[in-house]
Write a protein that holds these residues in place. Structure first.
Motif, PDB file in Angstrom:
ATOM      1  N   LEU A 292       0.895  -1.407   0.027  1.00 10.08           N
ATOM      2  CA  LEU A 292      -0.061  -0.077  -0.080  1.00 10.08           C
ATOM      3  C   LEU A 292       0.848   1.120   0.166  1.00 10.08           C
ATOM      4  O   LEU A 292       0.637   2.415  -0.914  1.00 10.08           O
ATOM      5  CB  LEU A 292      -1.039   0.005   1.172  1.00 10.08           C
ATOM      6  CG  LEU A 292      -1.779   1.211   1.241  1.00 10.08           C
ATOM      7  CD1 LEU A 292      -2.819   1.350   0.363  1.00 10.08           C
ATOM      8  CD2 LEU A 292      -2.565   1.172   2.923  1.00 10.08           C
ATOM      9  N   LEU A 293       1.813   1.285   0.918  1.00  9.64           N
ATOM     10  CA  LEU A 293       2.682   2.356   0.962  1.00  9.64           C
ATOM     11  C   LEU A 293       3.353   2.370  -0.338  1.00  9.64           C
ATOM     12  O   LEU A 293       3.892   3.665  -0.825  1.00  9.64           O
ATOM     13  CB  LEU A 293       3.806   2.220   1.823  1.00  9.64           C
ATOM     14  CG  LEU A 293       3.397   2.299   3.268  1.00  9.64           C
ATOM     15  CD1 LEU A 293       4.324   2.055   4.265  1.00  9.64           C
ATOM     16  CD2 LEU A 293       2.735   3.612   3.768  1.00  9.64           C
ATOM     17  N   VAL A 294       3.702   1.405  -0.950  1.00  9.59           N
ATOM     18  CA  VAL A 294       4.357   1.534  -2.439  1.00  9.59           C
ATOM     19  C   VAL A 294       3.670   2.161  -3.421  1.00  9.59           C
ATOM     20  O   VAL A 294       3.933   3.226  -4.330  1.00  9.59           O
ATOM     21  CB  VAL A 294       4.826   0.264  -3.061  1.00  9.59           C
ATOM     22  CG1 VAL A 294       5.235   0.269  -4.455  1.00  9.59           C
ATOM     23  CG2 VAL A 294       5.883  -0.315  -2.089  1.00  9.59           C
ATOM     24  N   ASP A 295       2.301   1.810  -3.188  1.00  8.95           N
ATOM     25  CA  ASP A 295       1.263   2.467  -4.261  1.00  8.95           C
ATOM     26  C   ASP A 295       1.012   3.718  -4.083  1.00  8.95           C
ATOM     27  O   ASP A 295       0.972   4.702  -5.172  1.00  8.95           O
ATOM     28  CB  ASP A 295       0.038   1.795  -4.115  1.00  8.95           C
ATOM     29  CG  ASP A 295      -0.192   0.270  -5.063  1.00  8.95           C
ATOM     30  OD1 ASP A 295       0.880   0.067  -5.609  1.00  8.95           O
ATOM     31  OD2 ASP A 295      -1.116  -0.545  -4.619  1.00  8.95           O
ATOM     32  N   LEU A 296       1.126   4.393  -2.728  1.00 10.51           N
ATOM     33  CA  LEU A 296       1.066   5.603  -2.405  1.00 10.51           C
ATOM     34  C   LEU A 296       2.244   6.696  -2.879  1.00 10.51           C
ATOM     35  O   LEU A 296       2.084   7.739  -3.310  1.00 10.51           O
ATOM     36  CB  LEU A 296       0.759   5.965  -0.955  1.00 10.51           C
ATOM     37  CG  LEU A 296      -0.556   5.415  -0.102  1.00 10.51           C
ATOM     38  CD1 LEU A 296      -0.742   5.496   1.158  1.00 10.51           C
ATOM     39  CD2 LEU A 296      -1.639   6.064  -1.007  1.00 10.51           C
ATOM     40  N   ALA A 297       3.438   5.839  -2.877  1.00 10.58           N
ATOM     41  CA  ALA A 297       4.690   6.438  -3.264  1.00 10.58           C
ATOM     42  C   ALA A 297       4.608   6.789  -4.704  1.00 10.58           C
ATOM     43  O   ALA A 297       4.893   7.850  -5.056  1.00 10.58           O
ATOM     44  CB  ALA A 297       5.767   5.607  -2.838  1.00 10.58           C
ATOM     45  N   TYR A 298       3.901   5.886  -5.514  1.00  9.59           N
ATOM     46  CA  TYR A 298       3.918   6.256  -6.853  1.00  9.59           C
ATOM     47  C   TYR A 298       3.355   7.426  -7.257  1.00  9.59           C
ATOM     48  O   TYR A 298       3.712   8.068  -8.024  1.00  9.59           O
ATOM     49  CB  TYR A 298       3.127   5.122  -7.492  1.00  9.59           C
ATOM     50  CG  TYR A 298       3.696   3.692  -7.771  1.00  9.59           C
ATOM     51  CD1 TYR A 298       5.023   3.372  -7.616  1.00  9.59           C
ATOM     52  CD2 TYR A 298       3.049   2.387  -8.089  1.00  9.59           C
ATOM     53  CE1 TYR A 298       5.511   2.244  -7.658  1.00  9.59           C
ATOM     54  CE2 TYR A 298       3.633   1.415  -8.138  1.00  9.59           C
ATOM     55  CZ  TYR A 298       4.955   1.419  -8.019  1.00  9.59           C
ATOM     56  OH  TYR A 298       5.766   0.028  -8.405  1.00  9.59           O
ATOM     57  N   GLY A 299       2.215   7.851  -6.423  1.00 12.64           N
ATOM     58  CA  GLY A 299       1.433   8.912  -6.821  1.00 12.64           C
ATOM     59  C   GLY A 299       2.384  10.210  -6.560  1.00 12.64           C
ATOM     60  O   GLY A 299       2.154  11.094  -7.204  1.00 12.64           O
ATOM     61  N   PHE A 300       3.114  10.241  -5.412  1.00  9.52           N
ATOM     62  CA  PHE A 300       4.073  11.213  -4.888  1.00  9.52           C
ATOM     63  C   PHE A 300       5.179  11.413  -6.178  1.00  9.52           C
ATOM     64  O   PHE A 300       5.649  12.536  -6.370  1.00  9.52           O
ATOM     65  CB  PHE A 300       4.531  11.240  -3.612  1.00  9.52           C
ATOM     66  CG  PHE A 300       3.662  11.302  -2.731  1.00  9.52           C
ATOM     67  CD1 PHE A 300       3.104  12.646  -2.289  1.00  9.52           C
ATOM     68  CD2 PHE A 300       3.119  10.328  -1.948  1.00  9.52           C
ATOM     69  CE1 PHE A 300       2.213  12.758  -1.226  1.00  9.52           C
ATOM     70  CE2 PHE A 300       2.230  10.442  -0.808  1.00  9.52           C
ATOM     71  CZ  PHE A 300       1.808  11.721  -0.653  1.00  9.52           C
TER      72      PHE A 300
END
Length: 311
Positions: A292-300
């Protein structure tokens, strides 16, 4: 973005149930239980064994055992160990910080060194030192972690050579050698991933355009090419955290670190089902939240992904 996070959190529920069902089934398929092992060593009668199994709830059908376990877990009650009768949550609370310390340091060191090394290899591919470094990384990749651990213990933790670190435990700098063992494979894999991603980015049109506008090469590499090379690196970062936690089993066994790896190893050997399920649950949660943190980091990193998810 909130809707996307909420959907991901909801999807974790069936994923978690699937992982726990599989783990519970595999644990039940293993021959024997702690009481049958005790019977073999202490010579208990069949009636005594049956009473012990009944007190622990092991005489119930497997689906009922699993249902009881789930009903406890939703209340954050992982039960008690079948070996020492201690609460599993208490044992996990003691083991998790030790594993988190070693795995976290290995993750920071591995990726912290891999980024500059990967950039160096990508931007100096034709230089002799880059080729020597890449050959060294390939040789290092072939070195098993357990063999490296034995060598480090022999040369740096024994009275025969350099007695710098303790043989067992984390006290007095004892975490240094385990961190090196876990950092080694992380560093090799991450460096090669960064190098590959950077080489691909340096061939893109936007990098050529930045150079044509006269932007300094250092800014082109670190501000343009590297940022667009971070997506696969971030993916590896998220996948590597649970790998380090799970891969610490052998390292913690060799260095005598009472962390999650050693707890899992001992619990499997003694058929301590509640503790095994507790460790598996923590591993599943760490893995899911890492992704989940990886997916959120993609957006940043890439605003296009953030806009797409927001829509």
């Amino acid at each position: 973005m909130r809707r996307y996070v909420l959907r991901r959190l909801l999807l974790m529920v069936p994923t978690f149930l699937g992982i726990t069902v599989l783990t519970f089934a595999v644990a039940q398929l293993a021959p024997g239980d702690p009481f049958s092992l005790e019977t073999e060593s202490a010579g208990l009668t069949a009636d005594a064994l049956a009473r012990q199994r009944a007190n622990a709830g092991l005489d119930a059908p497997i689906p009922l055992q699993f249902a009881r376990w789930v009903s406890r877990v939703v209340r954050f009650d992982f039960g008690r160990s079948l070996i020492d009768q201690r609460p599993v949550l208490e044992k996990l609370g003691e083991a998790m910080p030790r594993t988190a310390l070693v795995a976290g340091l290995a993750l920071l060191l591995g990726f912290g060194l891999a980024v500059p090394l990967g950039v160096f290899l990508a931007t100096n591919a034709r230089r002799r030192w880059a080729r020597v470094l890449e050959a060294t990384l390939l040789i290092a990749w072939s070195v098993p972690s357990f063999w490296l651990a034995v060598l480090l213990l022999m040369f740096f933790a024994g009275p025969r050579y350099l007695d710098w670190f303790p043989v067992q435990g984390l006290a007095d700098g004892g975490f240094v050698l385990p961190v090196i063992c876990l950092t080694w494979p992380t560093l090799v894999i991450a460096t090669r991933q960064v190098r590959s991603a950077m080489e691909e980015a340096l061939r893109q049109d936007y990098v050529k355009a930045a150079r044509a506008r006269g932007i300094p090469e250092r800014r082109v590499i670190w501000n343009h090419a590297l940022r667009n090379s971070l997506l696969p690196v971030v993916t590896m970062l998220g996948l590597h955290l649970p790998f380090l936690v799970g891969g610490s089993v052998v390292i913690e066994r060799i260095f005598g670190i009472p962390g999650m790896g050693l707890l899992a190893f001992d619990s499997i050997g003694t058929r301590d089902y509640p503790t095994v399920m507790g460790v598996a649950t923590v591993m599943a949660v760490v893995t899911m939240f890492s992704m989940l943190l990886v997916d959120l980091a993609y957006g940043f990193i890439d605003p296009r992904i953030r806009v797409e998810r927001a829509g």
